[in-house]
Write an enzyme that holds these catalytic residues in place. Structure first.
Site, PDB file in Angstrom:
ATOM      1  N   LEU A  80      -3.065  -5.581  -1.459  1.00  0.00           N
ATOM      2  CA  LEU A  80      -2.211  -4.483  -1.011  1.00  0.00           C
ATOM      3  C   LEU A  80      -2.762  -3.137  -1.469  1.00  0.00           C
ATOM      4  O   LEU A  80      -3.539  -3.068  -2.421  1.00  0.00           O
ATOM      5  CB  LEU A  80      -0.805  -4.712  -1.569  1.00  0.00           C
ATOM      6  CG  LEU A  80      -0.199  -6.064  -1.116  1.00  0.00           C
ATOM      7  CD1 LEU A  80       0.887  -6.526  -2.060  1.00  0.00           C
ATOM      8  CD2 LEU A  80       0.309  -5.960   0.310  1.00  0.00           C
ATOM      9  N   PRO A  81      -2.362  -2.057  -0.781  1.00  0.00           N
ATOM     10  CA  PRO A  81      -3.006  -0.762  -1.058  1.00  0.00           C
ATOM     11  C   PRO A  81      -2.713  -0.155  -2.433  1.00  0.00           C
ATOM     12  O   PRO A  81      -3.597   0.455  -3.014  1.00  0.00           O
ATOM     13  CB  PRO A  81      -2.472   0.176   0.038  1.00  0.00           C
ATOM     14  CG  PRO A  81      -1.664  -0.652   0.970  1.00  0.00           C
ATOM     15  CD  PRO A  81      -1.460  -1.998   0.381  1.00  0.00           C
ATOM     16  N   THR A 113      -5.812  -3.409  -6.385  1.00  0.00           N
ATOM     17  CA  THR A 113      -6.163  -2.657  -7.596  1.00  0.00           C
ATOM     18  C   THR A 113      -4.959  -1.822  -7.985  1.00  0.00           C
ATOM     19  O   THR A 113      -4.580  -0.907  -7.251  1.00  0.00           O
ATOM     20  CB  THR A 113      -7.384  -1.763  -7.344  1.00  0.00           C
ATOM     21  OG1 THR A 113      -8.497  -2.609  -7.045  1.00  0.00           O
ATOM     22  CG2 THR A 113      -7.706  -0.932  -8.567  1.00  0.00           C
ATOM     23  N   LYS A 161     -11.762  -3.856 -13.701  1.00  0.00           N
ATOM     24  CA  LYS A 161     -12.006  -3.129 -12.451  1.00  0.00           C
ATOM     25  C   LYS A 161     -11.938  -1.613 -12.674  1.00  0.00           C
ATOM     26  O   LYS A 161     -12.820  -0.852 -12.252  1.00  0.00           O
ATOM     27  CB  LYS A 161     -10.965  -3.554 -11.417  1.00  0.00           C
ATOM     28  CG  LYS A 161     -10.870  -2.692 -10.160  1.00  0.00           C
ATOM     29  CD  LYS A 161     -12.015  -2.939  -9.205  1.00  0.00           C
ATOM     30  CE  LYS A 161     -11.986  -1.986  -8.015  1.00  0.00           C
ATOM     31  NZ  LYS A 161     -10.976  -2.293  -7.017  1.00  0.00           N
ATOM     32  N   LYS A 172      -8.028   7.563  -6.281  1.00  0.00           N
ATOM     33  CA  LYS A 172      -6.907   6.673  -6.618  1.00  0.00           C
ATOM     34  C   LYS A 172      -7.248   5.829  -7.853  1.00  0.00           C
ATOM     35  O   LYS A 172      -6.461   5.744  -8.797  1.00  0.00           O
ATOM     36  CB  LYS A 172      -6.611   5.742  -5.432  1.00  0.00           C
ATOM     37  CG  LYS A 172      -5.501   4.736  -5.714  1.00  0.00           C
ATOM     38  CD  LYS A 172      -5.684   3.440  -4.920  1.00  0.00           C
ATOM     39  CE  LYS A 172      -5.035   2.257  -5.641  1.00  0.00           C
ATOM     40  NZ  LYS A 172      -5.446   0.957  -5.112  1.00  0.00           N
TER      41      LYS A 172
END
Lengths: 328, 328, 328, 328
Positions: D96-97, D127, D202, D277
């Protein structure tokens, strides 16, 4: 300071020449004798005019002959190069764009020091590296002349209306003589200390100014995005500990303060490019003295990035515009 | 949401309702009825005392029972938890260290909202994320209560002398009621706009304050190393465009301004750790709204590094000391 | 400029001249004739020894006579000053701490250029401002000599084991002659372009190195605090796009990589102070060319702050330690 | 790891349910039973296809019905919402975003946890903030399900060719089961530790990547302006300590490396907006853990400024273009 103290001070600084002492007093007394002026750009032009208005005969030069026209029409005598100015005037003011110009005008093949008279008073109002001011002062001293650095704050408007602030570095004994001329062109003439401290004060002020302006721009932008009215936010900051010149006098948000560049699409004022130049001087000075200036350094980088993105000739308060979102 | 709650919601949104005015006036007229106070730390304690001085009966609580002693001796009634405060008072002030405390005190198992009365006025003077203020306001509204954020500027001294500045966000119709209480504890009570804008104004001010303080420290340090006298440099900055609160009122260099922490080895004042916390809020808010704050961001990092190097409890002006050369 | 000098100038520019070839080959063929070496510090000493090992007779000097002892015992001839070196050797290598030393050694009253022979090859392995390299090159050219900048990467260890990398700027036609000497002291000799590009390459590499090292330190610290094992995190970075020399070869976290300063309390290696110096050069160069270097600039400031906080002589990977929390 | 060890480990982690242990082993053995997939965007789509290719029946959903078409045509069963997916599959992958989507898909009114079966394995490849991963894991555990975070590195290309790298956080006993699925979609599946460490790895990698990319861009730009050939400079950096992934694999200067976005006007690749982001997540995480990340923080601000200046959808290596001088 009485006369004997003055003499002693000069003696301590120079120590070797009766002629010199004589010349110094000659200079001070004959206050409406010729004054040399080198550098007739946007700032130098109105400054020279103000000296003319006060009745000082002017001998001037500039690398661009067309810059000389206006003061020539007002009665200034134009000569070919700085050496010729020095040949005819024992008080000289220089107002030049950057460090290399100052080095050239003073120490170049047609420079002031080629023909400077002993006892001459040389006042440099350019904004340059203070270590260069010291070098030029040392070279001047070798020729029997006195060099002072006297950079200004205030822009073209303040130059026209004789409202500049001069920050003066050099031998304290010479300050009175310098002030006589500088007060024709400015409202404040502040003695800062030894040679180079005028530059230091100027550079320090502009570094803090840049930090305050970017900080104010970030803060106003953030507040607006959080739903605050810009005028209200400015009012709150200005009555609180966030207050600074950029928030209360020169607010970067259009419409918050009247009569500043932010209200005029960031035209006029103090260009981003000039601020970047001053921040470069601050950075060099900090690097050379191993002084950490983290925000000053980042402010320099931001103004440098702005120059790279088309903001070079806009007022430095346009950083508000630079930081805003471009698109919805 | 039942019918009455729904009405309350409409009431809050539309300030002309008679019912609404009735609820408000019930609260407002009986101005010396009990006021709840939650959070009796270094700031909350003197704030509660000032309400007592003005004749307001206080019902208070704190997670540390020992914090309650002093106000209890002055006549405050101490209860076990926020829910009990809400059970007995319809005007409640909260003053808590950070965002999670606020969430817990309002929405936790013994939180205010468990027993809040319809029409209650809840004023949070903690400094927290404005988005959390909005969430708590929405949750309060569901229970028929009105929430306002009213963070302060000014430290323990201002809290003791009732000289705080309150920045208030929330329904404008409730501002008068809030101001009645807040003006017992502060000299300025400023209405900022919708819920969250009080926090926004506080965060914005402190971000610009931090930038100004670090900037002033860098500048003073650089100037001193270039040979300028610190008092003279401060004087020059303060009459020029570098002027800011940190240069003219709270100068970080010992001896330049009287009566500030820099003159007292950076004891007292506003701790580096607290500044780092506020800058963290500013950073979070900026990140969430995608607003660039390059200097605010670096200021946050510098105060964070200072916390990691033993400066956590020193006044935030000690950044001057942090940046200075330790050894020759 | 007399006729012979002029010819020399043409020769340098136009590499096909027979005269030029003659001059070059004179130098090149007599490869085991004397080589001058100026600057016998931590780096210069082992470099000079490596030339001695390859059979080159050495004529050396240093401002500190005691620095000369070791190479003197190995057979080097010690003279009083750079001018005397230039009087006796037509190939000279200089290895000096900073820009002012280079200016003095080349152009000072007892400098190389006072007695340099026409056609001499002057190789400067100091790390200095590339604009100064260009100035010294121009001054050398006026005297009929060829100047090349050839700064090194690799520290004292690489200097001892002849594993240095030389980045060489200057006339390409002279590169072979330079390489003959430099390859006695290093494993890689890379031609970079015109005079000054050796320095440029060195400065660029070290700026990126500093950025990578601080970035790796921040990242490792953050990851550890988020619960990651440092060795595992390094492994993940090194197989991903975060990989860099500082993460895979010289990791700043003790225990992640064997045989690096982080495992030895940041002793040895490349001192923070030296990194700060190189970043100062990068900053000056960027400022002078109006190039934005935001991260390079901040890296400079961080290493500068570290110097102010007692890290000056620790390896530059100690930034990991600097950023860590001091207390619980 | 033998079977008994595995059982023990599960027991230690879960400690309370025979049913649970039974369910777990049921799940692992029946490897080609249905797999749920939620989020069929640019990344999720090719990932789901790769599971289909490996013979896994897919039950999928997405808020945008049109995103489901392609996988539906390839045989996936499309359902209305995450709860229905959880009703039919006991292994679910989410892609998902951003953080709010993950919260909604797991804990919302039609979320996975509304109908999740005991013993289900829930793998989130989005993420997001690692603290949210921990919260969702705790909520899942309450429902008897196992949650693992498994964000990816590698973009759409790697997703299509099943070359992603998965960084997995969660109970080690479940890693084998997770790896079975993830290895259909990626080339590397790395176990990082407890829940949230996949996200941590990450975020750490991408923060260092951003620093390296901006650093490489500054360095290349500076070097070019100092007269170095870009390919030569990259070669020198890559054999020296400045080497990093951005210099040797994904160089931001057009023409230095083949087949990367810099050679294609910064089209494709990893968008500046996405990098901003991820840096926002890194910043939030650092702020919450009070970890100083000065360069990471500035990198965030630079990418944020780029988004404000029209670079949002260009590859993140376009920072080279952003920093370059626009005009002569």
């Amino acid at each position: 300071m009485n006369n004997i103290q003055q003499q002693q001070k000069v003696i301590i600084a120079c120590a070797w020449s009766h002629v010199f002492l004589f010349v110094v007093s000659t200079r001070s007394m004959a206050s409406k004798t010729q004054v040399g002026f080198i550098g007739l750009g946007n700032m130098g032009n109105p400054m020279a005019k103000n000296l003319l208005k006060h009745g000082y005969p002017i001998i001037a030069t500039d690398v661009f002959p067309e810059s000389c026209k206006e003061v020539q029409e007002l009665g200034a005598q134009i000569v070919d190069n700085p050496a010729e100015v020095a040949d005819k005037a024992d008080r000289i003011i220089t107002m030049l764009p950057s460090t290399p110009n100052v080095i050239d005008v003073y120490t170049g093949p047609n420079g002031i020091l080629k023909k400077v008279k002993k006892g001459s008073l040389l006042i440099d109002s350019s904004t340059i590296d203070p270590s260069v001011s010291k070098e030029v002062a040392a070279a001047s001293e070798k020729m029997g002349a006195v060099f002072m650095d006297a950079p200004v704050s205030g822009g073209v408007g303040a130059a026209s209306s004789a409202k500049l602030t001069f920050m003066v570095g050099g031998a304290e004994a010479e300050f009175t003589a310098a002030k006589e001329l500088l007060s024709c062109m400015g409202a404040n003439v502040v003695y800062c200390g030894q040679v180079g401290t005028g530059q230091a004060a100027k550079i320090c002020n502009n570094m803090l100014l840049a930090i305050g302006m970017i900080g104010t721009s970030e803060t106003m932008n953030l507040g607006i995005r959080l739903g605050l009215d810009p005028k209200l936010l400015a009012k709150i900051l200005n009555m609180s500990s966030g207050r600074c010149w950029s928030s209360d006098t020169y607010n970067p948000v259009p419409g918050v303060v009247e009569g500043v560049p932010s209200g005029n699409n960031y035209q006029g004022g103090f260009g981003t490019q000039l601020m970047a130049k001053d921040l470069g001087l601050a950075q060099n000075t900090a690097t050379n003295t191993k002084t950490p200036v983290p925000l000053g350094s980042l402010a320099h980088q931001i103004y440098r990035m702005m120059c790279a993105r088309g903001y070079a000739s806009k007022d430095f308060s346009s950083v508000f515009q630079f930081l805003r979102e471009e698109e919805g």
